[in-house]
Design a protein around this motif. Structure first.
Motif, PDB file in Angstrom:
ATOM      1  N   VAL A  66       0.839  -1.198   0.000  1.00  0.00           N
ATOM      2  CA  VAL A  66       0.000   0.000   0.000  1.00  0.00           C
ATOM      3  C   VAL A  66       0.875   1.250   0.000  1.00  0.00           C
ATOM      4  O   VAL A  66       0.574   2.238  -0.681  1.00  0.00           O
ATOM      5  CB  VAL A  66      -0.959  -0.002   1.207  1.00  0.00           C
ATOM      6  CG1 VAL A  66      -1.744   1.306   1.293  1.00  0.00           C
ATOM      7  CG2 VAL A  66      -1.921  -1.186   1.104  1.00  0.00           C
ATOM      8  N   ALA A  67       1.978   1.223   0.757  1.00  0.00           N
ATOM      9  CA  ALA A  67       2.909   2.354   0.740  1.00  0.00           C
ATOM     10  C   ALA A  67       3.486   2.555  -0.656  1.00  0.00           C
ATOM     11  O   ALA A  67       3.608   3.694  -1.134  1.00  0.00           O
ATOM     12  CB  ALA A  67       4.022   2.124   1.752  1.00  0.00           C
ATOM     13  N   LYS A  96      -5.048   1.101  10.705  1.00  0.00           N
ATOM     14  CA  LYS A  96      -4.991  -0.173   9.985  1.00  0.00           C
ATOM     15  C   LYS A  96      -6.176  -0.367   9.049  1.00  0.00           C
ATOM     16  O   LYS A  96      -6.031  -0.928   7.953  1.00  0.00           O
ATOM     17  CB  LYS A  96      -4.915  -1.330  10.988  1.00  0.00           C
ATOM     18  CG  LYS A  96      -4.407  -2.630  10.371  1.00  0.00           C
ATOM     19  CD  LYS A  96      -2.951  -2.491   9.923  1.00  0.00           C
ATOM     20  CE  LYS A  96      -2.393  -3.788   9.378  1.00  0.00           C
ATOM     21  NZ  LYS A  96      -0.969  -3.677   9.021  1.00  0.00           N
ATOM     22  N   GLU A  97      -7.345   0.095   9.454  1.00  0.00           N
ATOM     23  CA  GLU A  97      -8.523  -0.083   8.609  1.00  0.00           C
ATOM     24  C   GLU A  97      -8.385   0.686   7.301  1.00  0.00           C
ATOM     25  O   GLU A  97      -8.812   0.204   6.236  1.00  0.00           O
ATOM     26  CB  GLU A  97      -9.784   0.360   9.361  1.00  0.00           C
ATOM     27  CG  GLU A  97     -10.141  -0.535  10.544  1.00  0.00           C
ATOM     28  CD  GLU A  97     -10.286  -1.993  10.144  1.00  0.00           C
ATOM     29  OE1 GLU A  97     -10.958  -2.267   9.137  1.00  0.00           O
ATOM     30  OE2 GLU A  97      -9.705  -2.864  10.830  1.00  0.00           O
ATOM     31  N   GLU A  98      -7.798   1.871   7.348  1.00  0.00           N
ATOM     32  CA  GLU A  98      -7.572   2.638   6.121  1.00  0.00           C
ATOM     33  C   GLU A  98      -6.607   1.913   5.199  1.00  0.00           C
ATOM     34  O   GLU A  98      -6.803   1.859   3.974  1.00  0.00           O
ATOM     35  CB  GLU A  98      -7.019   4.026   6.463  1.00  0.00           C
ATOM     36  CG  GLU A  98      -7.993   4.948   7.161  1.00  0.00           C
ATOM     37  CD  GLU A  98      -7.329   6.243   7.582  1.00  0.00           C
ATOM     38  OE1 GLU A  98      -7.779   7.315   7.130  1.00  0.00           O
ATOM     39  OE2 GLU A  98      -6.349   6.199   8.365  1.00  0.00           O
ATOM     40  N   ASP A 124       5.749   2.206   7.320  1.00  0.00           N
ATOM     41  CA  ASP A 124       5.542   2.490   8.740  1.00  0.00           C
ATOM     42  C   ASP A 124       4.274   3.296   8.988  1.00  0.00           C
ATOM     43  O   ASP A 124       3.951   4.226   8.245  1.00  0.00           O
ATOM     44  CB  ASP A 124       6.736   3.260   9.310  1.00  0.00           C
ATOM     45  CG  ASP A 124       7.998   2.415   9.377  1.00  0.00           C
ATOM     46  OD1 ASP A 124       7.872   1.177   9.360  1.00  0.00           O
ATOM     47  OD2 ASP A 124       9.098   2.997   9.434  1.00  0.00           O
ATOM     48  N   SER A 125       3.577   2.930  10.057  1.00  0.00           N
ATOM     49  CA  SER A 125       2.419   3.681  10.556  1.00  0.00           C
ATOM     50  C   SER A 125       2.672   3.952  12.028  1.00  0.00           C
ATOM     51  O   SER A 125       2.881   3.009  12.804  1.00  0.00           O
ATOM     52  CB  SER A 125       1.134   2.866  10.364  1.00  0.00           C
ATOM     53  OG  SER A 125       0.037   3.504  10.972  1.00  0.00           O
ATOM     54  N   LEU A 126       2.687   5.196  12.417  1.00  0.00           N
ATOM     55  CA  LEU A 126       3.146   5.592  13.745  1.00  0.00           C
ATOM     56  C   LEU A 126       2.404   4.839  14.850  1.00  0.00           C
ATOM     57  O   LEU A 126       1.173   4.872  14.925  1.00  0.00           O
ATOM     58  CB  LEU A 126       2.950   7.104  13.933  1.00  0.00           C
ATOM     59  CG  LEU A 126       3.529   7.689  15.229  1.00  0.00           C
ATOM     60  CD1 LEU A 126       5.035   7.482  15.296  1.00  0.00           C
ATOM     61  CD2 LEU A 126       3.190   9.176  15.330  1.00  0.00           C
TER      62      LEU A 126
END
Length: 392
Positions: A192-193, A319-321, A286-288
């Motif tokens: 996704v990134a 996470k849902e996004e 990464d997602s904070l």
């Protein structure tokens, strides 16, 4: 009817270099359409593009909506620049979209006249075409909440009439914003990134780091790369074995800090690929705060390993996004297949969440940081097909 009208969002904001973005966008659309594009069936005018295709399947339509840069697209009826012909064609467009039993349904007409040589003004066209549809189809005018929205665009040599807009992903055309190297884990986040950076116009190169002791089958990784190549076209995946480095790290680094040390070495490996590929940035998924390695302190300690900028497009996503976009681009079902992540190999049950840069420097002083990576395989894809596989 198999003529597609494309509209773009941010391209209209570009100044003197707008044509370079439009040239890239045109190449990307042509690539996606492939053999379905008729000979001489693609042309541009007044900030829009049109394509005449043999057949538009549901899958091809879905791929177009996910092609970065396209704000929306419509299947259009094309006709000559004559009011009576435009009136009849507008009626045909309504029947084609809604059937012939449309009496009483609320509608409006929205005209755009980029061709100022056309005799009628926009309000006059709205009135004349709207009046014709109201009288001949027995429709009810409702400018605020229409069920049927008839749109008429007057081009240089023809009028384009349609009733529905299909929303695209927007953004910028791939290849218009440089090149970046994505640390590609094979989980949900990193594909996704990668796609998110494609949406901002970046051409991506994928680097997957693994440990040959625990990783043997890379079908999942190749499948994810193949799916992303549907949107980018030509795409390269490098797979690098960090087994020897991890062996040294396991021998000399406490389990709590191994994850940070692993990730720093992964960044160094990706930076080496970036240098060879002429890339200007690294990209992470990464997602904070999502996992232990993604606390702000650990991100600070990990990202320090490279002089290149590290871009994290998902940093503020939940996470849902992330899952929602993964499902939309077709990577989610592949990502959830079983695969052993290199970062989970022999780390503590509760790894360090507040990594300190001085501690990292002390630990790395006892480790060989170069010359241990084995660049095992390069795989190249083009439009969903694997075209080259080379082992080193």
């Amino acid at each position: 009817m198999a003529k597609i009208l494309f509209h773009f969002g941010e391209l209209s904001l570009k100044g003197k270099n707008r044509h370079t973005f439009e040239d890239r966008m045109a190449r990307n659309i042509r690539r996606v359409l492939g053999d379905q594009l008729k000979p001489n069936g693609f042309y541009r005018e007044h900030g829009r593009m049109l394509a005449d295709v043999h057949e538009l399947s549901d899958e091809l339509l879905r791929q177009l909506t996910l092609t970065p840069g396209i704000r929306n697209l419509s299947l259009v009826h094309e006709c000559e620049l004559d009011l009576e012909v435009m009136q009849r064609t507008a009626a045909e467009a309504v029947f084609a979209a809604y059937g012939e039993n449309v009496a009483g349904r609320p509608f409006r007409v929205s005209c755009r006249r980029s061709n100022k040589r056309f005799a009628l003004t926009t309000p006059e066209m709205n009135f004349e075409i709207g009046g014709y549809l109201k009288h001949h189809l027995n429709l009810s005018v409702n400018l605020d909440a229409p069920e049927i929205d008839v749109r008429v665009e007057v081009g240089a040599n023809a009028a384009y009439i349609y009733t529905r807009k299909i929303t695209g992903i927007g953004g910028l055309p791939i290849g218009s914003s440089g090149r970046g190297v994505v640390l590609f884990s094979g989980g949900i986040d990193s594909p996704v990134a990668a796609y998110s950076m494609m949406k901002r116009g970046m051409e991506v190169v994928l680097v997957h780091l693994y440990n040959s002791t625990i990783n043997r089958d890379f079908a999942k990784i190749r499948d994810l790369a193949r799916q992303l190549s549907l949107y980018q076209g030509r795409l390269t995946l490098h797979m690098i074995d960090l087994e020897e480095f991890q062996r040294h790290a396991i021998a000399k680094v406490d389990a709590e800090y191994r994850m940070i040390i692993y990730k720093r070495q992964m960044i160094r490996s990706a930076a080496a690929i970036a240098a060879d590929a002429g890339a200007q940035a690294l990209v992470t998924g990464d997602s904070l705060g999502q996992v232990a390695s993604q606390t702000l302190a650990n991100i600070h300690a990990i990202y320090d390993a490279s002089d290149l900028p590290l871009l994290s497009p998902l940093i503020a996503w939940d996470k849902e996004e992330i899952i929602a976009l993964a499902k939309r681009i077709g990577t989610y079902e592949i990502s959830i297949e079983e695969y052993c992540d290199i970062c989970s190999f022999l780390i503590a049950k509760h790894p360090e969440t507040h990594g300190k840069r001085d501690m990292v420097a002390e630990l790395e002083a006892d480790l060989p940081l170069t010359g241990l990576e084995r660049h095992m395989q390069t795989v190249r894809f083009n439009g969903g097909k694997e075209v080259v596989r080379k082992s080193v």
